[in-house]
Design a protein around this motif. Structure first.
Motif, PDB file in Angstrom:
ATOM      1  N   VAL A 186       0.709  -1.182  -0.072  1.00  0.00           N
ATOM      2  CA  VAL A 186      -0.072  -0.155  -0.193  1.00  0.00           C
ATOM      3  C   VAL A 186       1.018   1.258   0.078  1.00  0.00           C
ATOM      4  CG1 VAL A 186      -1.717   1.359   1.308  1.00  0.00           C
ATOM      5  CG2 VAL A 186      -1.952  -1.286   1.003  1.00  0.00           C
ATOM      6  N   ALA A 187       1.983   1.555   0.832  1.00  0.00           N
ATOM      7  CA  ALA A 187       2.592   2.647   0.950  1.00  0.00           C
ATOM      8  C   ALA A 187       3.698   2.875  -0.326  1.00  0.00           C
ATOM      9  CB  ALA A 187       3.718   2.174   2.107  1.00  0.00           C
ATOM     10  N   GLY A 188       3.976   1.658  -0.853  1.00  0.00           N
ATOM     11  CA  GLY A 188       4.963   1.857  -2.113  1.00  0.00           C
ATOM     12  C   GLY A 188       4.097   1.581  -3.465  1.00  0.00           C
ATOM     13  N   TRP A 189       2.771   1.726  -3.402  1.00  0.00           N
ATOM     14  CA  TRP A 189       1.841   1.199  -4.575  1.00  0.00           C
ATOM     15  C   TRP A 189       2.419   1.934  -5.697  1.00  0.00           C
ATOM     16  CZ3 TRP A 189      -1.145  -2.202  -5.159  1.00  0.00           C
ATOM     17  CH2 TRP A 189      -1.908  -2.566  -6.452  1.00  0.00           C
ATOM     18  N   GLN A 190       3.068   3.248  -5.849  1.00  0.00           N
ATOM     19  CA  GLN A 190       3.454   3.720  -7.109  1.00  0.00           C
ATOM     20  C   GLN A 190       4.920   3.208  -7.480  1.00  0.00           C
ATOM     21  OE1 GLN A 190       1.342   5.200  -9.469  1.00  0.00           O
ATOM     22  NE2 GLN A 190      -0.304   5.015  -7.931  1.00  0.00           N
TER      23      GLN A 190
ATOM     24  N   THR B 297       6.117  -3.220  -7.188  1.00  0.00           N
ATOM     25  CA  THR B 297       5.089  -3.306  -6.206  1.00  0.00           C
ATOM     26  C   THR B 297       4.087  -4.694  -6.706  1.00  0.00           C
ATOM     27  OG1 THR B 297       4.662  -0.997  -5.772  1.00  0.00           O
ATOM     28  CG2 THR B 297       2.870  -2.362  -5.314  1.00  0.00           C
ATOM     29  N   GLY B 298       4.157  -4.976  -7.909  1.00  0.00           N
ATOM     30  CA  GLY B 298       3.780  -6.226  -8.202  1.00  0.00           C
ATOM     31  C   GLY B 298       4.324  -7.648  -7.553  1.00  0.00           C
ATOM     32  N   LEU B 299       5.639  -7.484  -7.664  1.00  0.00           N
ATOM     33  CA  LEU B 299       6.232  -8.571  -6.922  1.00  0.00           C
ATOM     34  C   LEU B 299       5.969  -8.549  -5.471  1.00  0.00           C
ATOM     35  CD1 LEU B 299       9.912  -7.785  -8.430  1.00  0.00           C
ATOM     36  CD2 LEU B 299       8.239  -9.675  -9.014  1.00  0.00           C
TER      37      LEU B 299
END
Length: 148
Positions: free
Chosen positions: A70-74, A78-80
């Motif tokens: 959530v915190a690193g969504w962008q 993040t997919g990993l």
């Protein structure tokens, strides 16, 4: 802040993987080689001890991975992280459905009350555990790759 969360998550998941790997490939092999009833008693004690700690560790790891996602969504990777979270969910489901029921019985066994097929049940637990270890190793590898 995200960097700190990532490091904490990697350490928590990595240590969990190390413990579970050691149980699968070191501790249980040592216990199985002990004479008499010692191995079964050791497994029962380990089931009680780790059975109390591991649920918190698994759920805590999943919470940390979720917060990271959530915190690193962008952020790249993040997919990993999301995929690693999915694998940790699989490991929790496996634990609840396959491993915990066997462990709940085995942790109460003594040489006097264990079932005749206790070794078969211990071997079944081991086989499920090997699969769970592979799943959490894959999750850990994905988390490490997400940092690169």
């Amino acid at each position: 802040m995200l960097d700190t969360l990532q490091v904490i998550t990697i350490v928590v998941v990595g240590v969990m993987v190390g413990v579970e790997f050691a149980v699968a490939f070191v501790i249980n092999r040592i216990l199985d080689a002990l004479p008499g009833d010692s191995g079964q008693l050791g497994r029962a004690h380990g089931g009680r001890m780790l059975g109390a700690v591991m649920p918190v560790w698994y759920v805590g790891s999943l919470v940390l991975v979720t917060i990271w996602a959530v915190a690193g969504w962008q952020q790249p990777g993040t997919g990993l992280v999301v995929t690693a979270g999915g694998l940790l969910i699989v490991s929790v489901i496996m634990s609840v459905l396959l491993l915990v029921p066997i462990n709940n019985q085995a942790k109460t066994w003594t040489p006097e009350n264990r079932p005749a097929d206790w070794k078969r049940q211990a071997n079944r637990w081991d086989r499920y555990h090997y699969v769970r270890v592979a799943v959490i190793i894959a999750a850990f590898a994905l988390l490490a790759a997400a940092l690169v």
